[in-house]
Design an enzyme around this catalytic site. Structure first.
Site, PDB file in Angstrom:
ATOM      1  N   GLU A  96       0.812  -1.210   0.000  1.00  0.00           N
ATOM      2  CA  GLU A  96       0.000   0.000   0.000  1.00  0.00           C
ATOM      3  C   GLU A  96       0.850   1.267   0.000  1.00  0.00           C
ATOM      4  O   GLU A  96       0.448   2.292  -0.574  1.00  0.00           O
ATOM      5  CB  GLU A  96      -0.956   0.004   1.195  1.00  0.00           C
ATOM      6  CG  GLU A  96      -0.337   0.283   2.559  1.00  0.00           C
ATOM      7  CD  GLU A  96       0.499  -0.873   3.082  1.00  0.00           C
ATOM      8  OE1 GLU A  96       1.403  -0.626   3.888  1.00  0.00           O
ATOM      9  OE2 GLU A  96       0.247  -2.025   2.684  1.00  0.00           O
ATOM     10  N   ASP A  97       2.027   1.222   0.608  1.00  0.00           N
ATOM     11  CA  ASP A  97       2.869   2.417   0.649  1.00  0.00           C
ATOM     12  C   ASP A  97       3.296   2.837  -0.752  1.00  0.00           C
ATOM     13  O   ASP A  97       3.219   4.016  -1.117  1.00  0.00           O
ATOM     14  CB  ASP A  97       4.084   2.175   1.548  1.00  0.00           C
ATOM     15  CG  ASP A  97       4.842   0.911   1.183  1.00  0.00           C
ATOM     16  OD1 ASP A  97       4.309   0.086   0.416  1.00  0.00           O
ATOM     17  OD2 ASP A  97       5.972   0.736   1.664  1.00  0.00           O
ATOM     18  N   HIS A  98       3.737   1.872  -1.554  1.00  0.00           N
ATOM     19  CA  HIS A  98       4.142   2.191  -2.930  1.00  0.00           C
ATOM     20  C   HIS A  98       2.951   2.637  -3.765  1.00  0.00           C
ATOM     21  O   HIS A  98       3.049   3.599  -4.543  1.00  0.00           O
ATOM     22  CB  HIS A  98       4.793   0.974  -3.576  1.00  0.00           C
ATOM     23  CG  HIS A  98       4.937   1.089  -5.056  1.00  0.00           C
ATOM     24  ND1 HIS A  98       5.788   1.986  -5.655  1.00  0.00           N
ATOM     25  CD2 HIS A  98       4.311   0.432  -6.073  1.00  0.00           C
ATOM     26  CE1 HIS A  98       5.694   1.876  -6.975  1.00  0.00           C
ATOM     27  NE2 HIS A  98       4.799   0.953  -7.249  1.00  0.00           N
TER      28      HIS A  98
END
Length: 567
Positions: free
Chosen positions: A314-316
């Site tokens: 999710e961060d990317h």
């Protein structure tokens, strides 16, 4: 390597990307005025910037009504080394107390870290801080909730309620096992909002920090509570050193070496080039209004981070979405109010706002302490993220072995001993002996550069900024040459086998104690104990009733909850 593209530095503004207002959106206008030599200079300066003490934050000195409100979300899972110090750093920030809302997010009250969270709330009563328990999230349980309202991503499920109940527009998501210096939140806000000592500067869509691991195994500053979990006598340093084999902490040394050399070099280099997003989800800040606007109509999930609950990276994906999409008009208007005193005139022309995509905060590091991390844990962690990245950024993952010292030096040695120009002009013989000599020279130069970068980061001025820095952070991190060199060689030798196994060895990963497999669509599917999947994990969407039931009720239920520990 945990690279996912690129970012941009908090450096001089020449050549950065600008945004002009056009027909309801801020369409990006690209200007590339930097030459290769200037970009290389930015990269080298970036490493040097991390060696100095961080400057004071501009936002912390603004009138209180002009300081943006920040919601801090820290997902917690189990006992991590120096967990109390890492979480307490959130309360010790030099940022107005009334402008911080802090959420500690756990899956259940049975989590071993829960008593530490309660202790923090009692020791810092002046802060608007609370514990959000996933099992008690009204969106996932209770009369109006359903467990299938979110995908299987455990971190998103953990943070979802905190995100929905956040105050203000600015979100700072920081892992529980990360320590940051006291001016971090203020300086992240400065970078995001374009606050400078002289005048308003360029705003960013997304800002983040360079992660750095510190292995504190066998040190006098080790966390006694963490040692107890490992059945190590916290009072006996000798016993800890002699009873635990090297394999029990070798993973920590390799993790420290990886993040202090190979990862740091390419993370900052890609940031300087700024051609694509490059982020690690250790410490990230962005605007909730921006993310919500881009995800509001794209899914049956709630807007924001819930949209990514079916993905494991999710961060990317969040950083990638914010990078690629133009800034909506309503976000531009909201951003124009940042840093302005309540009641003062607001810039109504969003075209006057200059935007950049991503900003890497200089001078400050996201410090992750590791202790007695075994080798298999390091190998599993590297394998997990490589298996995710081979679907998210396949080209970068495919060429990754060529960016390591062994193979890259071999490329160079082969070229110099094969090309006719090298033989005719430089007199390099076309022999295996010459190849081996050039290869060894390349590896030695690589090692020398890594020695310098490692020392620069591990003795950064930010780690000794003031008396509030914990002893395990403040002490000088220079290791003996033999210790350092053995860890460096081990890291380099493991790099290609890890990559090969991750790329061709399957798609199954273990994350937060649960097993998943990753599909080519970048969605993650949980595998239960019997090796089967639920209908939701197999890609069968919830019924229409599940999609529509409770979206308005979720907000009502969230607003009705009270107390410092969410129920």
């Amino acid at each position: 390597m945990v690279f996912k593209g690129s970012t941009i530095f908090q450096l001089p503004t020449k050549g950065r990307r600008e945004v002009n207002f056009d027909q309801g959106t801020c369409a990006e206008q690209y200007r590339n005025q930097q030459h290769t030599g200037e970009k290389r200079d930015r990269e080298i300066k970036g490493w040097v910037y991390f060696s100095g003490k961080p400057p004071a934050a501009v936002s912390s000195s603004l009138p209180l009504s002009a300081v943006p409100h920040v919601t801090v979300i820290r997902p917690v899972k189990g006992i991590e080394p120096r967990l109390y110090d890492c979480l307490a750093a959130t309360f010790r920030q030099t940022f107005p107390v009334s402008k911080l809302t802090i959420f500690f997010c756990v899956s259940s009250r049975d989590d071993p870290a829960f008593p530490i969270l309660e202790r923090l709330l009692s020791e810092f009563p002046a802060y608007d801080a609370r514990v959000s328990v996933e099992e008690e999230d009204p969106n996932l349980s209770g009369r109006s909730g359903n467990t299938n309202n979110l995908g299987p991503n455990p971190k998103i499920r953990n943070m979802s309620r905190a995100y929905r109940e956040a105050k203000g527009d600015i979100m700072w998501i920081i892992d529980c096992n990360v320590w940051v210096d006291l001016s971090t939140v203020g300086r992240l806000v400065d970078l995001l909002c374009g606050f400078t000592p002289s005048s308003g500067g360029r705003k960013y869509k997304f800002v983040h920090q360079l992660p750095l691991a510190m292995d504190i195994s066998h040190s006098s500053e080790e966390d006694p509570q963490f040692k107890e979990l490992l059945s190590v006598d916290p009072q006996s340093q000798t016993a800890a050193s002699t009873s635990i084999p090297a394999s029990a902490y070798l993973g920590g040394r390799l993790e420290e070496m990886f993040l202090s050399t190979s990862h740091a070099k390419f993370y900052t280099a890609i940031a300087a080039v700024a051609i694509a997003p490059c982020t690690v989800g250790k410490s990230n800040m962005f605007r909730r209004s921006h993310l919500n606007a881009l995800t509001a109509s794209a899914s049956y999930r709630d807007p924001g981070i819930d949209y990514f609950s079916e993905n494991i990276c999710e961060d990317h994906l969040i950083s990638d979405l914010l990078w690629k999409q133009p800034v909506p008009e309503e976000v531009c208007l909201q951003a124009a109010k940042e840093g302005r005193i309540l009641g003062s005139p607001v810039e109504r022309n969003p075209s006057a706002i200059k935007w950049s995509n991503h900003g890497l905060l200089s001078h400050s590091l996201a410090i992750q302490p590791t202790s007695y991390l075994p080798l298999h844990a390091y190998l599993a962690r590297r394998t997990r993220w490589l298996r995710v990245r081979k679907f998210t950024v396949p080209l970068a993952t495919f060429v990754e072995p060529g960016t390591e010292s062994i193979l890259c030096s071999a490329y160079g040695a082969f070229g110099l001993t094969t090309l006719p120009w090298s033989n005719e002009t430089l007199g390099i013989p076309r022999t295996w002996t010459a190849f081996l000599a050039l290869w060894m020279l390349g590896v030695m130069i690589w090692c020398a550069v890594d020695t310098w970068v490692y020392g620069l980061l591990q003795t950064s001025g930010a780690l000794n900024a003031n008396e509030e820095v914990p002893p395990w952070v403040k002490r000088k991190r220079r290791r003996t040459w033999n210790d350092w060199f053995c860890a460096w060689v081990g890291r380099e030798l493991f790099a290609f086998p890890i990559w090969l196994w991750a790329v061709i060895g399957g798609v199954t990963v273990i994350w937060r104690g649960r097993r998943f497999w990753v599909g080519m669509d970048m969605k993650v599917h949980e595998i239960d104990a019997q090796g089967t999947e639920s209908k939701e994990d197999m890609g069968i969407a919830p019924s229409a009733d599940a999609r529509t039931r409770g979206f308005p009720l979720r907000g009502d239920a969230a607003r009705s909850s009270k107390g410092r520990v969410e129920k």
